[in-house]
Design a protein around this motif. Sequence first.
Motif, PDB file in Angstrom:
ATOM      1  N   UNK A 182      49.044  44.630   7.562  1.00 24.76           N
ATOM      2  CA  UNK A 182      48.743  46.112   8.067  1.00 24.76           C
ATOM      3  C   UNK A 182      47.861  46.782   6.939  1.00 24.76           C
ATOM      4  N   UNK A 183      47.211  45.918   6.163  1.00 23.01           N
ATOM      5  CA  UNK A 183      46.056  46.527   5.339  1.00 23.01           C
ATOM      6  C   UNK A 183      45.640  45.614   4.287  1.00 23.01           C
ATOM      7  N   UNK A 184      44.723  46.065   3.724  1.00 18.05           N
ATOM      8  CA  UNK A 184      44.056  45.274   2.576  1.00 18.05           C
ATOM      9  C   UNK A 184      43.668  46.158   1.251  1.00 18.05           C
ATOM     10  N   UNK A 185      44.018  45.393   0.351  1.00 19.37           N
ATOM     11  CA  UNK A 185      43.609  46.220  -1.176  1.00 19.37           C
ATOM     12  C   UNK A 185      42.267  45.716  -1.598  1.00 19.37           C
ATOM     13  N   UNK A 186      41.197  46.655  -1.733  1.00 20.14           N
ATOM     14  CA  UNK A 186      39.845  46.113  -2.110  1.00 20.14           C
ATOM     15  C   UNK A 186      40.165  45.873  -3.678  1.00 20.14           C
ATOM     16  N   UNK A 187      39.434  44.551  -4.063  1.00 23.69           N
ATOM     17  CA  UNK A 187      39.137  44.459  -5.387  1.00 23.69           C
ATOM     18  C   UNK A 187      37.866  44.002  -5.764  1.00 23.69           C
ATOM     19  N   UNK A 188      37.653  44.248  -7.043  1.00 21.04           N
ATOM     20  CA  UNK A 188      36.231  44.058  -7.478  1.00 21.04           C
ATOM     21  C   UNK A 188      36.236  42.834  -8.476  1.00 21.04           C
ATOM     22  N   UNK A 189      35.350  41.885  -8.261  1.00 22.56           N
ATOM     23  CA  UNK A 189      35.185  40.871  -8.816  1.00 22.56           C
ATOM     24  C   UNK A 189      33.802  40.614  -9.404  1.00 22.56           C
ATOM     25  N   UNK A 190      33.545  40.001 -10.562  1.00 21.76           N
ATOM     26  CA  UNK A 190      32.290  40.169 -11.236  1.00 21.76           C
ATOM     27  C   UNK A 190      31.818  38.920 -11.694  1.00 21.76           C
ATOM     28  N   UNK A 191      30.783  38.085 -11.119  1.00 20.74           N
ATOM     29  CA  UNK A 191      30.386  36.848 -11.601  1.00 20.74           C
ATOM     30  C   UNK A 191      29.058  37.028 -12.443  1.00 20.74           C
ATOM     31  N   UNK A 192      29.234  37.361 -13.743  1.00 22.22           N
ATOM     32  CA  UNK A 192      28.244  37.774 -14.282  1.00 22.22           C
ATOM     33  C   UNK A 192      27.429  36.502 -15.018  1.00 22.22           C
ATOM     34  N   UNK A 193      26.026  36.437 -14.275  1.00 23.87           N
ATOM     35  CA  UNK A 193      25.343  35.317 -15.003  1.00 23.87           C
ATOM     36  C   UNK A 193      24.761  34.953 -16.116  1.00 23.87           C
ATOM     37  N   UNK A 226      45.410  49.926   7.321  1.00 29.98           N
ATOM     38  CA  UNK A 226      44.675  50.863   6.085  1.00 29.98           C
ATOM     39  C   UNK A 226      43.963  50.176   5.171  1.00 29.98           C
ATOM     40  N   UNK A 227      42.909  50.765   4.526  1.00 28.09           N
ATOM     41  CA  UNK A 227      42.239  50.082   3.331  1.00 28.09           C
ATOM     42  C   UNK A 227      42.190  50.952   2.185  1.00 28.09           C
ATOM     43  N   UNK A 238      45.304  40.897   1.500  1.00 22.85           N
ATOM     44  CA  UNK A 238      46.091  41.294   2.552  1.00 22.85           C
ATOM     45  C   UNK A 238      47.478  41.953   2.093  1.00 22.85           C
ATOM     46  N   UNK A 239      47.952  42.896   2.942  1.00 18.77           N
ATOM     47  CA  UNK A 239      49.207  43.383   2.557  1.00 18.77           C
ATOM     48  C   UNK A 239      49.856  43.182   4.040  1.00 18.77           C
ATOM     49  N   UNK A 240      51.250  42.447   3.915  1.00 24.57           N
ATOM     50  CA  UNK A 240      51.863  42.070   5.239  1.00 24.57           C
ATOM     51  C   UNK A 240      53.212  42.737   5.384  1.00 24.57           C
ATOM     52  N   UNK A 241      53.513  43.148   6.567  1.00 19.93           N
ATOM     53  CA  UNK A 241      54.921  43.767   7.093  1.00 19.93           C
ATOM     54  C   UNK A 241      55.934  42.666   6.411  1.00 19.93           C
TER      55      UNK A 241
END
Length: 532
Positions: free
Chosen positions: A298-309, A354-355, A288-291
Amino acid sequence: MQTAQRIIKGYRRRRFIVCAAMAVLVLFLTLSVRYIAERNLNEQRVQGFNERAIITIENILAPLDEVSADVTRLVGMPCEAALLRMREHVARMQTLRSITLIKDGVLYCSSIFGSRNVPVSQLQPRLPDSSPLLLLSTDSSLLKGSPILVSWHPLADGSQNGVMEIVNIEMLTGLMSEPERPWVSRAVLNVAGSHLEYGKGLLAQVSVNKGLVSHEMASEKFPFSIISIGPSAGDLALKNLPTQFPLALILSMLIGYITWLATANRMSFSWEINLGLASREFEVFCQPLLNARNQQCVGVELLLRWNNPRQGWISPEVFIPLAEQQNLIAPLTRFVLDEAVRHLDMFPKSRDFHIGVNVAASHFHNGEIIGDLKRYWFPSNAIQPLMLELTERDALPDVDHRVVRALHRLGVSLAIDDFGTGQSSLAYLETLSPDVLKIDKSFTAAIGTDAVNSTVTDIIIALAQRLGIDLVAEGVETPEQAEYLRNHGVDILQGYLFARPMPLKEFPRWLEGRSPPPPHHNGHAVPVIPLH
């Protein structure tokens, strides 16, 4: 988490192991095939020797049946009358030593000595016999002690009358049983329990020395067999195997090299990423992003995570740069866009929320990012504005400015991520016209501790305010940092002080427990972050 060096080293090690294993396997298989082929060839050579020996003896013995059929008519005739005919047969057949006539068990006529009067049992104890016989024996008349082959043909009347033919067996063994080294070192003719070996005469029994093997083959036409003695086919093949090693080594090295080339893509990080995308091993988190004033999200930043088996959790700081090197950052961005659209219901349906999605400058080439947005984002008719966050790892001046302008026309905002740490240039702030600058967490962490970086932070804030660009501070972890940024005009904060990155499914619960909805003015929500 894995490091880039460790992952790449692991791939190279596994790739080398696979190539080495293939090379060793091919070397082993090649030598095995050559060994089996050589062994089979040796067995065929021994079998061929036995077959040739049997055919030779059969060809010699076959005419004896014709001779005996003619001579048996002479049994009972006076020796003087039969002698000429018998000698004609002996002269015509080189392997035939003599022909004798037996009447009532008495040898009374010989092609060599003429008239005789000797019981045949004194010469050959097993004769006379009512059945045809083939015997190995020794000569007791002409060449005493020499081996002979006796062929006995009785008359059909059941009496003790018949014809005895003596074959020159030494000549016969010379024709058929001379060994063929190294496959056959000894050859033995077996007839009715007696044995004749080339060069050794009659033997009471056949002995096989240690390390040698015997192969016996019987005739289908006459009562005899051939035994060939020599090294085993496997031993000979094994002895000859070193001569096959150079060719096998060259072939194994060639296969190892081909395997190295063939596994360049499959056993690489690019293949791992493609496999992860196909298997949906990646997961989208949001932070999250906060005022800074009212603490509203007021929004989020989408982040990629990888749990590789196969590798475990792999840090974005590892796989994102590697994906950029392998030109796979665009597929990862498409995955994030697709996941964002699939989970739009989890975000507030408001234009004040916003996203943010991270993108690479390479994704802007030839307008590729616009095509992907038209494919994934715009068909969803999302209410929430989209913000693309460009990282300074890329050469931002290489970004196609026409694409940036097209994005602005489409209502997509542009942010420069990690500002101040990469290829910073004041010139492209004007050419790119970013809507937001995100202050890197290294500058946020320096607030109150590092005078130099703290000064740089103040300069970035002043620059953004002078250019009319909104600011977001990343990496806010202490209330002191939040207070400092708020007092200096940074409106949006992001960091562990407020929330850590979380799976998308947890965001609604976090948002529900965070704070009441933002205030309204005249029935409309008050914007908490201006987006150009």
